[in-house]
Design a protein around this motif. Structure first.
Motif, PDB file in Angstrom:
ATOM      1  N   MET A  47      20.583  42.413  70.777  1.00  0.00           N
ATOM      2  CA  MET A  47      21.445  42.941  69.728  1.00  0.00           C
ATOM      3  C   MET A  47      20.959  42.416  68.366  1.00  0.00           C
ATOM      4  SD  MET A  47      25.522  42.899  69.783  1.00  0.00           S
ATOM      5  CE  MET A  47      25.459  41.245  70.498  1.00  0.00           C
ATOM      6  N   SER A  48      20.447  43.328  67.557  1.00  0.00           N
ATOM      7  CA  SER A  48      19.866  42.868  66.292  1.00  0.00           C
ATOM      8  C   SER A  48      20.958  42.502  65.282  1.00  0.00           C
ATOM      9  CB  SER A  48      18.957  43.938  65.704  1.00  0.00           C
ATOM     10  OG  SER A  48      19.743  44.984  65.196  1.00  0.00           O
ATOM     11  N   VAL A  49      20.640  41.532  64.488  1.00  0.00           N
ATOM     12  CA  VAL A  49      21.590  40.987  63.536  1.00  0.00           C
ATOM     13  C   VAL A  49      20.995  41.124  62.143  1.00  0.00           C
ATOM     14  CG1 VAL A  49      22.312  38.715  62.700  1.00  0.00           C
ATOM     15  CG2 VAL A  49      22.836  39.405  65.037  1.00  0.00           C
ATOM     16  N   ILE A  50      21.787  41.571  61.197  1.00  0.00           N
ATOM     17  CA  ILE A  50      21.260  41.779  59.852  1.00  0.00           C
ATOM     18  C   ILE A  50      22.108  41.055  58.836  1.00  0.00           C
ATOM     19  CG2 ILE A  50      20.292  44.029  60.451  1.00  0.00           C
ATOM     20  CD1 ILE A  50      22.661  45.337  59.237  1.00  0.00           C
ATOM     21  N   ASN A  51      21.523  40.773  57.702  1.00  0.00           N
ATOM     22  CA  ASN A  51      22.302  40.100  56.658  1.00  0.00           C
ATOM     23  C   ASN A  51      22.873  41.120  55.674  1.00  0.00           C
ATOM     24  OD1 ASN A  51      20.289  40.818  54.889  1.00  0.00           O
ATOM     25  ND2 ASN A  51      19.303  38.831  54.894  1.00  0.00           N
ATOM     26  N   ILE A  52      23.558  40.640  54.695  1.00  0.00           N
ATOM     27  CA  ILE A  52      24.305  41.548  53.820  1.00  0.00           C
ATOM     28  C   ILE A  52      23.397  42.495  53.056  1.00  0.00           C
ATOM     29  CG2 ILE A  52      24.415  40.091  51.747  1.00  0.00           C
ATOM     30  CD1 ILE A  52      27.413  40.869  51.553  1.00  0.00           C
ATOM     31  N   GLY A  53      22.205  42.022  52.714  1.00  0.00           N
ATOM     32  CA  GLY A  53      21.277  42.871  51.973  1.00  0.00           C
ATOM     33  C   GLY A  53      20.841  44.078  52.795  1.00  0.00           C
ATOM     34  N   GLU A  54      20.556  43.824  54.051  1.00  0.00           N
ATOM     35  CA  GLU A  54      20.153  44.919  54.923  1.00  0.00           C
ATOM     36  C   GLU A  54      21.324  45.852  55.204  1.00  0.00           C
ATOM     37  OE1 GLU A  54      17.067  43.794  58.199  1.00  0.00           O
ATOM     38  OE2 GLU A  54      18.186  41.970  57.680  1.00  0.00           O
ATOM     39  N   ALA A  55      22.486  45.268  55.380  1.00  0.00           N
ATOM     40  CA  ALA A  55      23.668  46.095  55.620  1.00  0.00           C
ATOM     41  C   ALA A  55      23.889  47.012  54.421  1.00  0.00           C
ATOM     42  CB  ALA A  55      24.883  45.215  55.861  1.00  0.00           C
ATOM     43  N   SER A  56      23.682  46.464  53.257  1.00  0.00           N
ATOM     44  CA  SER A  56      23.827  47.237  52.031  1.00  0.00           C
ATOM     45  C   SER A  56      22.825  48.386  51.998  1.00  0.00           C
ATOM     46  CB  SER A  56      23.624  46.318  50.830  1.00  0.00           C
ATOM     47  OG  SER A  56      23.485  47.072  49.647  1.00  0.00           O
ATOM     48  N   GLU A  57      21.579  48.057  52.314  1.00  0.00           N
ATOM     49  CA  GLU A  57      20.531  49.076  52.311  1.00  0.00           C
ATOM     50  C   GLU A  57      20.831  50.194  53.301  1.00  0.00           C
ATOM     51  OE1 GLU A  57      16.177  48.418  52.983  1.00  0.00           O
ATOM     52  OE2 GLU A  57      16.624  46.643  51.740  1.00  0.00           O
ATOM     53  N   LYS A  58      21.269  49.786  54.488  1.00  0.00           N
ATOM     54  CA  LYS A  58      21.487  50.780  55.537  1.00  0.00           C
ATOM     55  C   LYS A  58      22.677  51.683  55.272  1.00  0.00           C
ATOM     56  CE  LYS A  58      19.228  48.641  59.432  1.00  0.00           C
ATOM     57  NZ  LYS A  58      19.137  48.668  60.891  1.00  0.00           N
ATOM     58  N   THR A  59      23.650  51.167  54.546  1.00  0.00           N
ATOM     59  CA  THR A  59      24.873  51.949  54.353  1.00  0.00           C
ATOM     60  C   THR A  59      24.992  52.517  52.945  1.00  0.00           C
ATOM     61  OG1 THR A  59      26.108  49.987  53.649  1.00  0.00           O
ATOM     62  CG2 THR A  59      26.111  50.515  55.999  1.00  0.00           C
ATOM     63  N   GLY A  60      24.232  51.953  52.016  1.00  0.00           N
ATOM     64  CA  GLY A  60      24.371  52.420  50.641  1.00  0.00           C
ATOM     65  C   GLY A  60      25.571  51.821  49.931  1.00  0.00           C
ATOM     66  N   VAL A  61      26.184  50.817  50.553  1.00  0.00           N
ATOM     67  CA  VAL A  61      27.285  50.102  49.906  1.00  0.00           C
ATOM     68  C   VAL A  61      26.699  48.813  49.332  1.00  0.00           C
ATOM     69  CG1 VAL A  61      29.537  49.030  50.235  1.00  0.00           C
ATOM     70  CG2 VAL A  61      28.902  51.030  51.597  1.00  0.00           C
ATOM     71  N   SER A  62      26.926  48.536  48.070  1.00  0.00           N
ATOM     72  CA  SER A  62      26.309  47.356  47.471  1.00  0.00           C
ATOM     73  C   SER A  62      26.836  46.067  48.093  1.00  0.00           C
ATOM     74  CB  SER A  62      26.573  47.321  45.964  1.00  0.00           C
ATOM     75  OG  SER A  62      27.910  46.973  45.713  1.00  0.00           O
ATOM     76  N   ALA A  63      26.000  45.041  48.093  1.00  0.00           N
ATOM     77  CA  ALA A  63      26.419  43.757  48.655  1.00  0.00           C
ATOM     78  C   ALA A  63      27.669  43.258  47.939  1.00  0.00           C
ATOM     79  CB  ALA A  63      25.290  42.735  48.520  1.00  0.00           C
ATOM     80  N   LYS A  64      27.688  43.463  46.633  1.00  0.00           N
ATOM     81  CA  LYS A  64      28.879  43.092  45.862  1.00  0.00           C
ATOM     82  C   LYS A  64      30.145  43.717  46.448  1.00  0.00           C
ATOM     83  CE  LYS A  64      28.269  41.135  41.586  1.00  0.00           C
ATOM     84  NZ  LYS A  64      28.394  39.701  41.432  1.00  0.00           N
ATOM     85  N   MET A  65      30.048  45.000  46.743  1.00  0.00           N
ATOM     86  CA  MET A  65      31.224  45.699  47.238  1.00  0.00           C
ATOM     87  C   MET A  65      31.555  45.312  48.669  1.00  0.00           C
ATOM     88  SD  MET A  65      32.427  47.069  44.691  1.00  0.00           S
ATOM     89  CE  MET A  65      33.849  47.713  45.543  1.00  0.00           C
TER      90      MET A  65
END
Lengths: 132, 132
Positions: A1-19
DNA sequence: ATAGACCTTCCCACGATGGGAAGGTCTATA
DNA sequence: TATAGACCTTCCCATCGTGGGAAGGTCTAT
């Protein structure tokens, strides 16, 4: 099960890390898990929440409304009537604003249409704005 | 020449005292004169500014735009073209927002129209929101 | 080992408006 | 004339969604 950090989550979803952090702060997202060093991390599955929020925001739902919608989404014994109610209320709010804007545009176009838009000072727009 | 305080100015123009002070703070209105004890006071003539602002706000102009419009209004050697430009820009901004809202409403209505809105959990709205 | 990219929290900003507190002033009535 | 109540002042805080940036810690590739 791959684990990602907030930056990648942001990239994948288009939601900024700030948000993403903000949504967590206001309780729209569950508190994310953290690495030993304090970094947030996410699994693929957590991204569904973010995508849900993003879609709902794109449709103009407020965060308060999204909170309710997500609650229903996660609740298997929900009634679709509750979802529809929120949606209908939102549509009505949008339609009120829409009408206001249409009226503004109509008035502005009328005023603008009367203005020569030339080098002279005479201006029906200003006359209209200053009339009692 | 009758002199009125901020409460009366508010009543006569429909602009709240809070907002009159605020407009003064941000330079949209000139600093008002004060009585010896520090109370703001206005003459009938000062109300024209407030009415101008109120009309412009009702048409959706931002305070930045109103600042420009008031500058032109007071400038006898203005060109009506400058006023018209600001108005046209504003209309275009409104139309962009209008279209966004119309699209939202359209999508929402489609989704809502597919939802039975009954006691069951099955809900096309939520399905739509969660789809990738 | 170190640079550079990334993460953390915390504070501030926008724009237009309102709420409310603490304290001063004005006015009508007792 | 004293006092109550209505009004004024400034100052700070909140909304709503979003972003900027600082100070400091972590991770990773060279």
């Amino acid at each position: 099960m791959s684990v990602i950090n907030i930056g990648e989550a942001s990239e994948k979803t288009g939601v900024s890390a700030k948000m993403i952090r903000h949504y967590e702060d206001i309780g729209l997202l569950p508190k994310s898990k953290r690495t030993e060093s304090g970094y947030r991390f996410y699994k693929e599955d957590d991204l569904h929440n973010l995508i849900f929020i993003k879609r709902a925001r794109a449709l103009g739902f407020s965060t308060a409304q999204i909170k309710k919608l997500m609650g229903l989404w996660l609740n298997k014994s929900r009634k679709s009537a509750d979802v529809k109610k929120i949606t209908q209320d939102h549509i009505e709010e949008l339609e009120v604003k829409l009408k206001e804007m249409q009226q503004m545009i109509k008035a502005l176009k009328e005023m603008s249409g009367c203005c020569h838009g030339d080098q002279k000072a005479e201006c029906p727009i200003l006359e209209n704005l200053s009339k009692t």
